[in-house]
Design an enzyme around this catalytic site. Structure first.
Site, PDB file in Angstrom:
ATOM      1  N   HIS A  11      63.048  26.846  29.064  1.00 26.19           N
ATOM      2  CA  HIS A  11      61.709  27.382  28.804  1.00 26.19           C
ATOM      3  C   HIS A  11      60.780  27.038  29.970  1.00 26.19           C
ATOM      4  O   HIS A  11      59.948  27.845  30.372  1.00 26.19           O
ATOM      5  CB  HIS A  11      61.171  26.801  27.489  1.00 26.19           C
ATOM      6  N   GLU A  54      66.440  26.633  19.910  1.00 26.75           N
ATOM      7  CA  GLU A  54      65.650  25.404  19.824  1.00 26.75           C
ATOM      8  C   GLU A  54      66.599  24.233  19.563  1.00 26.75           C
ATOM      9  O   GLU A  54      67.408  24.259  18.630  1.00 26.75           O
ATOM     10  CB  GLU A  54      64.623  25.486  18.691  1.00 26.75           C
ATOM     11  N   ASP A  69      60.055  21.964  28.436  1.00 31.55           N
ATOM     12  CA  ASP A  69      61.316  21.856  27.698  1.00 31.55           C
ATOM     13  C   ASP A  69      62.426  22.752  28.243  1.00 31.55           C
ATOM     14  O   ASP A  69      62.131  23.760  28.867  1.00 31.55           O
ATOM     15  CB  ASP A  69      61.081  22.172  26.211  1.00 31.55           C
ATOM     16  N   HIS A  91      65.363  25.552  24.612  1.00 34.57           N
ATOM     17  CA  HIS A  91      64.136  24.818  24.328  1.00 34.57           C
ATOM     18  C   HIS A  91      64.466  23.468  23.704  1.00 34.57           C
ATOM     19  O   HIS A  91      65.544  23.288  23.138  1.00 34.57           O
ATOM     20  CB  HIS A  91      63.308  25.545  23.264  1.00 34.57           C
ATOM     21  N   TYR A  92      63.512  22.537  23.726  1.00 31.30           N
ATOM     22  CA  TYR A  92      63.535  21.475  22.713  1.00 31.30           C
ATOM     23  C   TYR A  92      62.414  21.750  21.737  1.00 31.30           C
ATOM     24  O   TYR A  92      61.442  22.453  22.045  1.00 31.30           O
ATOM     25  CB  TYR A  92      63.481  20.076  23.310  1.00 31.30           C
ATOM     26  N   THR A  93      62.565  21.166  20.529  1.00 32.34           N
ATOM     27  CA  THR A  93      61.578  21.442  19.481  1.00 32.34           C
ATOM     28  C   THR A  93      60.259  20.719  19.745  1.00 32.34           C
ATOM     29  O   THR A  93      59.194  21.236  19.403  1.00 32.34           O
ATOM     30  CB  THR A  93      62.113  21.026  18.106  1.00 32.34           C
TER      31      THR A  93
HETATM   32 ZN    ZN Z   1      60.119  25.954  24.358  1.00 32.24          ZN
END
Ligand code: ZN
Length: 218
Positions: free
Chosen positions: A128, A86, A138, A21-23
Site C-alpha cells: 500500500h 489485509e 503498510d 496491507h497491514y490492518t
Molecule cells: Zn493499507
C-alpha cells in the site's frame, strides 16, 4: 462474513494488481468489524490473521475499497484493478511487530491462488505504501518481501547497481514521482532497503534503486 463495502469494477477493468496491507488496528476482531462496517466505507477482498486464519470479505470480481487515492506505473485508483489483502498487525501506531511465519505462509498460499486466477505481473504486486507513499506505511519494513519473492510472489533484490537519475528510476519502477521525494524514497526503502527508512537517498539506497529498476526490466 461478507463486507457490504464494495461495488462494481469499471466495465472491462482488468484485475492486474495485488496490494498488500497491514490492518494497523489493535486486534483482528477490531479490523474485521471495521472492514465490514458500512459507515467505515473501507474493505478488502481478504484478511489474514496472525495464526493464518483467512477471511474472504469481498468477491474478487467486485471492487473492494482498500487502496484509496493511489498510483502505480501510470495507473490511478488501484481499487479498480486490484485484489487487496489485509494482514493483521498492530502497525506503526499500535506496536508494529514481526509477521508470524504461519501468517506469512497463509499469505503466500493465498497469493498463489489469486495469481492463478488473474494475470498479475510480478511488478504489480505492491505494498500500500508503494502506491500511496504520502499517506501510507503498510505493510511496512518488517514485511518479508524477500521470502515472498523466493516463493514466487513479486520481485525483490539485494543487488546494487550504478546509480542513474533517481527520480527517473523511481518513476520507471512505478512510483508517483510528482509527490515529494522524501516519502517516495521512504516507500522504496520500506519495500527494498528496509534496514533504514529515513527518506534519504543515501548511496546504498541509490544503488538499490538502480538495481530494482533493472530487475523490473524498464
Ligand atoms: Zn493499507
Amino acid at each position: 462474513m461478507i463486507s457490504p463495502n464494495h461495488d462494481a469494477r469499471p466495465s472491462g477493468a482488468p484485475i492486474d494488481h495485488l496490494v498488500l496491507h497491514y490492518t494497523g488496528m489493535q486486534s483482528a476482531g477490531a479490523a474485521l468489524a471495521r472492514l465490514c462496517d458500512p459507515a467505515a466505507r473501507v474493505s478488502s477482498h481478504y484478511l489474514v490473521e496472525e495464526d493464518g486464519t483467512m477471511h474472504a470479505l469481498v468477491p474478487e470480481q467486485k471492487r473492494a475499497w482498500h487502496a484509496g487515492i493511489s498510483f502505480w506505473r501510470g495507473v490511478r485508483g488501484l481499487n479498480n484493478r486490484s485484489v487487496g489483502i489485509e494482514i493483521v498487525n498492530p502497525g506503526h501506531e499500535w506496536g508494529y511487530m514481526p509477521f508470524p511465519e504461519r501468517q506469512i505462509d497463509a499469505v503466500i498460499a493465498l497469493c498463489r491462488e489469486i495469481l492463478a486466477r488473474h494475470p498479475i505481473p510480478p511488478r504489480n504486486i505492491v505494498a500500500h505504501s508503494d502506491i500511496a507513499p504520502d499517506r501510507k506505511q503498510d505493510p511496512g519494513e518488517l514485511f518479508p518481501w524477500p521470502g515472498l519473492a523466493e516463493a514466487g510472489i513479486g520481485l525483490w533484490t539485494d543487488a546494487e547497481a550504478d546509480p542513474g537519475d533517481l527520480a527517473a528510476d523511481l518513476a520507471a519502477i512505478g512510483y508517483d514521482t510528482s509527490l515529494d521525494p522524501g516519502p517516495v524514497t521512504a516507500a522504496f526503502q520500506r519495500r527494498f532497503r528496509p534496514s533504514l527508512v529515513d527518506g534519504v537517498a543515501d548511496l546504498q539506497t541509490a544503488a538499490r534503486i538502480a538495481a530494482v529498476r533493472a530487475l523490473f526490466g524498464t
